[in-house]
Write a protein that holds these residues in place. Structure first.
Motif, PDB file in Angstrom:
ATOM      1  N   THR A   1     -47.617   9.086  -5.070  1.00 45.87           N
ATOM      2  CA  THR A   1     -48.237   8.505  -4.447  1.00 45.87           C
ATOM      3  C   THR A   1     -47.706   8.008  -3.100  1.00 45.87           C
ATOM      4  OG1 THR A   1     -49.069   6.981  -5.730  1.00 45.87           O
ATOM      5  CG2 THR A   1     -50.208   9.092  -6.275  1.00 45.87           C
ATOM      6  N   GLY A   2     -48.551   8.371  -1.695  1.00 41.23           N
ATOM      7  CA  GLY A   2     -47.420   7.461  -1.104  1.00 41.23           C
ATOM      8  C   GLY A   2     -46.121   8.437  -0.224  1.00 41.23           C
ATOM      9  N   PHE A   3     -45.859   8.806  -0.956  1.00 41.80           N
ATOM     10  CA  PHE A   3     -44.291   9.406  -0.268  1.00 41.80           C
ATOM     11  C   PHE A   3     -44.312  10.297   0.971  1.00 41.80           C
ATOM     12  CE2 PHE A   3     -40.536  11.642  -0.473  1.00 41.80           C
ATOM     13  CZ  PHE A   3     -39.919  10.984  -0.909  1.00 41.80           C
ATOM     14  N   ALA A   4     -45.257  11.276   1.153  1.00 40.96           N
ATOM     15  CA  ALA A   4     -45.398  11.816   2.946  1.00 40.96           C
ATOM     16  C   ALA A   4     -45.559  10.217   3.231  1.00 40.96           C
ATOM     17  CB  ALA A   4     -46.325  12.665   3.226  1.00 40.96           C
ATOM     18  N   HIS A   5     -46.030   9.502   3.502  1.00 41.69           N
ATOM     19  CA  HIS A   5     -46.383   8.148   4.752  1.00 41.69           C
ATOM     20  C   HIS A   5     -45.096   7.669   4.493  1.00 41.69           C
ATOM     21  CE1 HIS A   5     -47.517   4.568   5.052  1.00 41.69           C
ATOM     22  NE2 HIS A   5     -47.444   5.105   6.422  1.00 41.69           N
ATOM     23  N   LEU A   6     -43.943   7.308   3.147  1.00 40.40           N
ATOM     24  CA  LEU A   6     -43.293   6.337   3.628  1.00 40.40           C
ATOM     25  C   LEU A   6     -41.841   7.308   4.036  1.00 40.40           C
ATOM     26  CD1 LEU A   6     -41.099   4.095   1.696  1.00 40.40           C
ATOM     27  CD2 LEU A   6     -41.450   5.760  -0.035  1.00 40.40           C
ATOM     28  N   PHE A   7     -42.082   8.274   3.873  1.00 41.31           N
ATOM     29  CA  PHE A   7     -41.235   9.420   4.527  1.00 41.31           C
ATOM     30  C   PHE A   7     -40.874   9.028   5.641  1.00 41.31           C
ATOM     31  CE2 PHE A   7     -38.866  13.425   6.011  1.00 41.31           C
ATOM     32  CZ  PHE A   7     -37.912  12.848   5.322  1.00 41.31           C
ATOM     33  N   GLU A   8     -42.714   9.597   6.372  1.00 38.50           N
ATOM     34  CA  GLU A   8     -42.423   9.153   7.774  1.00 38.50           C
ATOM     35  C   GLU A   8     -41.888   7.866   8.441  1.00 38.50           C
ATOM     36  OE1 GLU A   8     -45.418   7.169  10.192  1.00 38.50           O
ATOM     37  OE2 GLU A   8     -46.197   8.208   8.953  1.00 38.50           O
ATOM     38  N   HIS A   9     -41.763   6.873   7.729  1.00 41.41           N
ATOM     39  CA  HIS A   9     -40.599   5.418   7.796  1.00 41.41           C
ATOM     40  C   HIS A   9     -39.747   5.961   7.695  1.00 41.41           C
ATOM     41  CE1 HIS A   9     -44.698   1.688   7.572  1.00 41.41           C
ATOM     42  NE2 HIS A   9     -45.192   3.619   7.685  1.00 41.41           N
TER      43      HIS A   9
ATOM     44  N   GLY B   1     -38.833   2.345  28.946  1.00 36.97           N
ATOM     45  CA  GLY B   1     -39.596   2.410  28.536  1.00 36.97           C
ATOM     46  C   GLY B   1     -40.530   3.503  27.939  1.00 36.97           C
ATOM     47  N   GLY B   2     -40.476   3.473  26.643  1.00 38.75           N
ATOM     48  CA  GLY B   2     -41.688   4.334  26.556  1.00 38.75           C
ATOM     49  C   GLY B   2     -42.068   3.935  25.411  1.00 38.75           C
ATOM     50  N   SER B   3     -42.939   4.309  24.754  1.00 41.90           N
ATOM     51  CA  SER B   3     -43.581   3.550  23.421  1.00 41.90           C
ATOM     52  C   SER B   3     -43.684   4.798  22.888  1.00 41.90           C
ATOM     53  CB  SER B   3     -45.129   3.611  23.730  1.00 41.90           C
ATOM     54  OG  SER B   3     -45.815   2.632  24.810  1.00 41.90           O
ATOM     55  N   PHE B   4     -43.923   4.176  20.992  1.00 44.83           N
ATOM     56  CA  PHE B   4     -43.852   5.727  19.830  1.00 44.83           C
ATOM     57  C   PHE B   4     -44.608   5.624  18.765  1.00 44.83           C
ATOM     58  CE2 PHE B   4     -41.055   1.810  19.124  1.00 44.83           C
ATOM     59  CZ  PHE B   4     -41.466   1.468  17.579  1.00 44.83           C
ATOM     60  N   ASN B   5     -44.403   6.788  18.075  1.00 46.56           N
ATOM     61  CA  ASN B   5     -44.839   6.490  16.611  1.00 46.56           C
ATOM     62  C   ASN B   5     -45.488   7.495  15.440  1.00 46.56           C
ATOM     63  OD1 ASN B   5     -46.351   4.582  14.974  1.00 46.56           O
ATOM     64  ND2 ASN B   5     -48.151   3.526  16.085  1.00 46.56           N
ATOM     65  N   GLY B   6     -46.165   7.799  15.096  1.00 43.62           N
ATOM     66  CA  GLY B   6     -46.094   8.521  13.419  1.00 43.62           C
ATOM     67  C   GLY B   6     -47.551   8.551  12.706  1.00 43.62           C
ATOM     68  N   SER B   7     -48.329   9.124  12.261  1.00 40.17           N
ATOM     69  CA  SER B   7     -48.940   9.586  11.758  1.00 40.17           C
ATOM     70  C   SER B   7     -49.165  10.216  10.600  1.00 40.17           C
ATOM     71  CB  SER B   7     -50.494   8.952  12.097  1.00 40.17           C
ATOM     72  OG  SER B   7     -50.832   9.916  12.786  1.00 40.17           O
ATOM     73  N   THR B   8     -49.405  10.083   9.237  1.00 41.14           N
ATOM     74  CA  THR B   8     -49.542  10.947   8.289  1.00 41.14           C
ATOM     75  C   THR B   8     -50.655  11.269   8.196  1.00 41.14           C
ATOM     76  OG1 THR B   8     -47.691   9.745   7.001  1.00 41.14           O
ATOM     77  CG2 THR B   8     -48.836  11.148   6.212  1.00 41.14           C
ATOM     78  N   HIS B   9     -50.920  12.107   7.775  1.00 48.79           N
ATOM     79  CA  HIS B   9     -52.757  13.021   7.624  1.00 48.79           C
ATOM     80  C   HIS B   9     -51.905  13.842   6.316  1.00 48.79           C
ATOM     81  CE1 HIS B   9     -53.676  11.618  12.254  1.00 48.79           C
ATOM     82  NE2 HIS B   9     -52.305  12.117  12.118  1.00 48.79           N
TER      83      HIS B   9
ATOM     84  N   VAL C   1     -46.823  19.771   7.002  1.00 46.85           N
ATOM     85  CA  VAL C   1     -46.670  18.693   5.219  1.00 46.85           C
ATOM     86  C   VAL C   1     -47.522  17.145   5.654  1.00 46.85           C
ATOM     87  CG1 VAL C   1     -44.586  17.391   5.630  1.00 46.85           C
ATOM     88  CG2 VAL C   1     -45.153  17.574   3.608  1.00 46.85           C
ATOM     89  N   GLY C   2     -48.458  17.147   4.437  1.00 45.38           N
ATOM     90  CA  GLY C   2     -48.729  15.558   4.977  1.00 45.38           C
ATOM     91  C   GLY C   2     -49.060  14.948   3.484  1.00 45.38           C
ATOM     92  N   PHE C   3     -50.136  14.472   3.070  1.00 44.28           N
ATOM     93  CA  PHE C   3     -50.099  13.970   2.100  1.00 44.28           C
ATOM     94  C   PHE C   3     -50.777  14.978   0.404  1.00 44.28           C
ATOM     95  CE2 PHE C   3     -53.270  10.813   4.281  1.00 44.28           C
ATOM     96  CZ  PHE C   3     -54.532  11.688   3.301  1.00 44.28           C
TER      97      PHE C   3
END
Lengths: 457, 427
Positions: free
Chosen positions: B46-54, B76-84, B36-38
């Motif tokens: 609008t912007g909800f998929a990205h807000l939900f990622e946060h 010792g790790g790093s993380f992230n997420g991104s919305t496409h 699921v993406g934007f």
């Protein structure tokens, strides 16, 4: 038909225990050769065979000889040189250079800052000889033909106008002026007006005088045998010579604390907060403690600053604090971008967290978290060729090398909580910091005046 | 890496799992791609998929707010997420000793995220700061990924701003979040990828242990976002208060990246022949010979990378130019060069250049373990085959001059969007 948020958030079984960590295999050593070629160039070749590529970093110290203060004309000339050194030689024009590189999956790029000219490159491992051939060609016979210099100068003027419209560039320049006044180190991005007068002849003269192997260093990381590749490198770059030594930047003045300067930017909807204080060199015995103290403050997401002004208060998307390496040491550099209406409040919290770190000893959990993060980051950084090459290039620049990197895990493991607290008390005291806030002064002045310690224009 | 050692299985709840063991130098990367993406966010949100990622980082049944970050980094790790447009990814890279912990963290938020009013309000504020940073307070913010789609596309999923309007972000509710999670974050709608240093059997057992009891929910029906291509040139203009120079973006529709991959790759080669490197056609002519523009770029994909979404996808041309050069002039030169390529195609050297640089770029990207994991996961999700990643250099190498000529001919002036940026004076 969907569940409520509360229903989603709980299961019959309830919360579960975080699994413990497993056993971590010890990191393997880095197979390398560290030597100086007859032309004076220091070479560090490190094997890293994850993918069939090679990464190259050539650092040429590039400060102006005998300069006590920044010279805008020198900086502008250096910028044009970086933009044209790879655009033609006595053997290849711009298109031939790019074609030769492209056919071996190669790239070469030159960038300059007040300290150094940095040529970065990469290619498929099988094409390394071609990459070195093109590089040597540029180092020994870059031609700076008038058409290339004229075009690059015109483009640079336009690119600089775009750069100077970026809030991050404006804030950085304001901070450099505020921290280092007219020291050459402070002059990072030239003004378009200084670039327009640069001539091809000046750039050619600058190349002859300053693009020198002695005092420079080249790092290669990739899929090769380090001893064998060093021989190929010596052959390829043997024709690059010069009697003089490349010029290092003179030492920076000791950074002292002071008022923050508010710098006006018309129409800004967000402000840049940038604070800085004097740090220490990587060879100082307190360095690992400073590194960990900085992480606790703002050096990773789980830091006090990020948890406060982002996750608790929502003032910013990204806040950070890092150690910025300077010619003889480092500075602590704190940054956050915040909406105009919360800028003063964010600055208040930023200062509060400085004072809290200097006064309140970090907890055992905070200490172990940053220690593991720093050790894990070492592992991640060395696992990929590009990251490892850049990291080693920075170490080689200050006379260090693979040994420092390999020994750093042990130094991080040895730091005690008391040492972090002592280092924090010394280096994070708010009075040691100075800095700038860039934003719309009409929206910011009233609250910043109330907060105090800010010079309003 | 050329022939990745990929193992796959599906949990009983429908979660697809990819295992890519290799010499990870003591590291392991874990990623979860949700389908699921934007493009799927509702109108008015609008912007909800990205807000939900946060919000997925804000705690779950076993994890208080901030715990996710602390556990990843404290291991010792790093993380992230991104919305496409078509997917949302979550990932971490850690020392291999932390593999089970990473699986625990991902499973806990797949099973039972904790979405509260307080965290929602906090993250709306954070996302607004993110948008100020990346769009509102800088020159060319959102150009062209936010500004071009409303000119090229006519349906909401394809045309709207994926970062979102402030007022719509502010109106998001906890109920919206619960419904979005229940609909789209089902295990059967996700791909879990593990790459790096681990034993396959151990990893399978750990996946079953942590994800096995995430309750199954129906996989949502994926909408078809297809819409007709423009039948005439569409135009739009935005005023950019921070931009010092005018800019131009031109968008064309691409062949379906899934059903016509080779047609899509021909357009990638076209973009590279036009603007990759000093010897490329438009760099030579528009930047160096004439010169007309400060910078120029032509590529597949609105988010900067090719093969990052399903159909419809966009071929994007962008240029920043001076006031003295009219945008019509820039367009005319692009059209001339497209026509030239449509007639005779590129020569063998041009094709060889593109092919070697693609191979090097792929290796460079895959040298980072986390990028490798993400590429496998996204390709499995979008194309049903992570192994495709390894085939791409060969398929790029097999693109012929004729195919590139066809791709150039397909970039018709009558079926495109032209969007200009006018500097607004303020800087």
């Amino acid at each position: 038909m969907s569940r409520t948020a509360a229903e989603i958030a709980s299961t019959e079984r309830g919360p579960r225990e975080l699994p413990p960590l497993g056993v971590q295999p010890p990191a393997a050593g880095l197979e390398h050769v560290d030597t100086v070629l007859p032309n004076g160039l220091r070479v560090l070749a490190v094997a890293s065979r994850g993918v069939p590529l090679v990464e190259l970093r050539l650092r040429i110290p590039f400060a102006k000889r005998g300069a006590g203060t920044g010279d805008p004309a020198y900086a502008a000339r250096a910028e044009v040189l970086a933009g044209t050194i790879l655009t033609g030689t006595s053997h290849r024009d711009r298109i031939a250079m790019d074609t030769d590189l492209a056919l071996v999956g190669g790239e070469l790029d030159a960038v300059v800052d007040p300290e150094k000219l940095l040529i970065e490159g990469s290619c498929l491992a099988g094409g390394l000889d071609k990459l070195l051939e093109v590089l040597a060609d540029a180092l020994t016979s870059a031609s700076y033909v008038p058409s290339e210099v004229d075009n690059e100068r015109a483009r640079l003027v336009e690119r600089l106008s775009v750069a100077w419209s970026q809030p991050s560039i404006i804030a950085r320049a304001a901070l450099q002026r505020h921290r280092y006044a007219d020291h050459p180190y402070a002059l990072e991005v030239p003004q378009a007006s200084d670039v327009t007068t640069v001539t091809g002849e000046e750039v050619r003269a600058m190349h002859a005088e300053s693009v020198l192997p002695r005092g420079s260093s080249l790092v290669l990381v990739g899929d090769f045998d380090p001893a064998e590749v060093t021989g190929r490198l010596a052959d390829a770059l043997g024709g690059w010579t010069g009697e003089q030594t490349a010029q290092e930047m003179p030492p920076l003045p000791e950074l002292t604390g002071g008022d923050i300067a508010l710098v006006h930017r018309e129409g800004a909807v967000q402000s840049q907060i940038r604070l800085s204080a004097q740090g220490i060199a990587r060879t100082d015995e307190r360095y690992a403690a400073l590194q960990l103290a900085n992480m606790i403050y703002g050096g990773y997401f789980s830091s006090r600053l990020v948890e406060n002004i982002r996750e608790d208060k929502g003032y910013t998307y990204g806040a950070s604090s890092r150690l910025e390496f300077t010619p003889a040491g480092c500075s602590v550099l704190v940054g956050a971008d915040t909406a105009s209406e919360v800028t003063a409040a964010a600055l208040l919290e930023t200062r509060y967290e400085l004072a809290r770190l200097a006064i309140v000893e970090p907890s055992e959990a905070e200490t172990e978290s940053v220690r593991q993060y720093a050790i894990g980051s070492l592992l991640t950084a060395r696992s990929a060729q590009a990251g490892l090459a850049s990291q080693l290039a920075a170490l080689v620049a200050v006379g260090l090398g693979v040994e420092w990197l390999s020994g750093h895990q042990a130094r991080l493991e040895a730091v005690t909580r008391e040492q972090i607290a002592e280092t924090a008390a010394e280096f994070f005291a708010p009075a040691r910091f100075t800095g700038v806030v860039v934003g719309d002064a009409a929206l910011l002045s009233a609250k910043l005046r109330v907060l105090g310690g800010v010079v309003i224009p | 890496m050329i022939s990745p050692d990929i193992h796959r299985f599906t949990c009983s709840n429908g979660l697809r799992v990819l295992l890519a063991p290799d010499s990870g130098l003591g590291l392991v990367a874990v990623s979860v791609h949700y389908d699921v993406g934007f493009r799927s966010e509702p109108e008015g949100r609008t912007g909800f998929a990205h807000l939900f990622e946060h919000l997925m980082f804000q705690g779950s049944e076993s994890l208080e707010k901030l715990a996710h970050f602390r556990h990843v980094q404290g291991s010792g790790g790093s993380f992230n997420g991104s919305t496409h447009p078509d997917y949302t990814d979550y990932f971490e890279v850690l020392p291999s000793a932390a593999l089970e912990r990473a699986l625990f963290l991902e499973a806990d938020r797949m099973r039972a995220p904790r979405i509260t009013e307080e965290n929602l309000r906090n993250q709306v504020d954070v996302v607004k700061e993110e948008i100020r940073l990346n769009v509102l307070n800088r020159p060319y913010g959102g150009f062209p990924w936010i500004t071009l789609p409303p000119v090229l596309y006519q349906t909401f999923p394809n045309a709207h701003n994926g970062y979102g309007d402030f007022s719509e972000l502010e109106s998001a509710t906890v109920e919206d979040c619960a419904s979005f999670f229940d609909t789209y974050y089902a295990p059967s709608n996700a791909v879990l990828t593990i790459a790096g240093e681990f034993e396959v059997d151990t990893a399978i057992a750990l996946v079953e242990k942590h994800f096995g009891d995430v309750p199954a929910r129906p996989r949502p029906v994926r909408p078809d976002f297809g819409e007709p291509a423009p039948e005439s040139q569409r135009t739009g203009n935005v005023v950019d208060a921070h931009a010092p120079l005018p800019a131009l973006a031109v968008g064309y529709r691409l062949p379906d990246p899934v059903s016509d991959l080779d047609g899509y790759l021909a357009s990638h080669v076209l973009g590279a022949v036009l603007t990759e490197g000093d010897a490329s056609r438009l760099q030579q002519r528009m930047v160096h010979t004439e010169p007309l523009v400060v910078e120029v770029n032509a590529r597949c994909g609105l988010m900067g990378a090719p093969l990052d979404s399903r159909d419809p996808d966009t071929f994007v041309f962008t240029a920043i130019h001076t006031d003295e050069v009219a945008s019509e002039k820039v367009l005319a030169v692009v059209d001339e060069e497209l026509e030239r390529l449509a007639e005779t195609g590129p020569d063998e050297t041009e094709l060889a250049r593109v092919s070697a640089r693609w191979a090097a770029a792929l290796h460079g990207n895959h040298d980072r373990l986390v990028s490798r994991a993400l590429d496998y996961g996204a390709t499995e999700l979008l194309h049903g085959s992570a192994e495709l990643v390894a085939e791409l250099p060969e398929r790029i190498g097999a693109v012929t001059a004729n195919q590139v000529a066809e791709a150039a001919a397909a970039k018709r002036t009558t079926a495109r969007a032209v969007q200009t940026v006018t500097p607004g004076g303020q800087q």
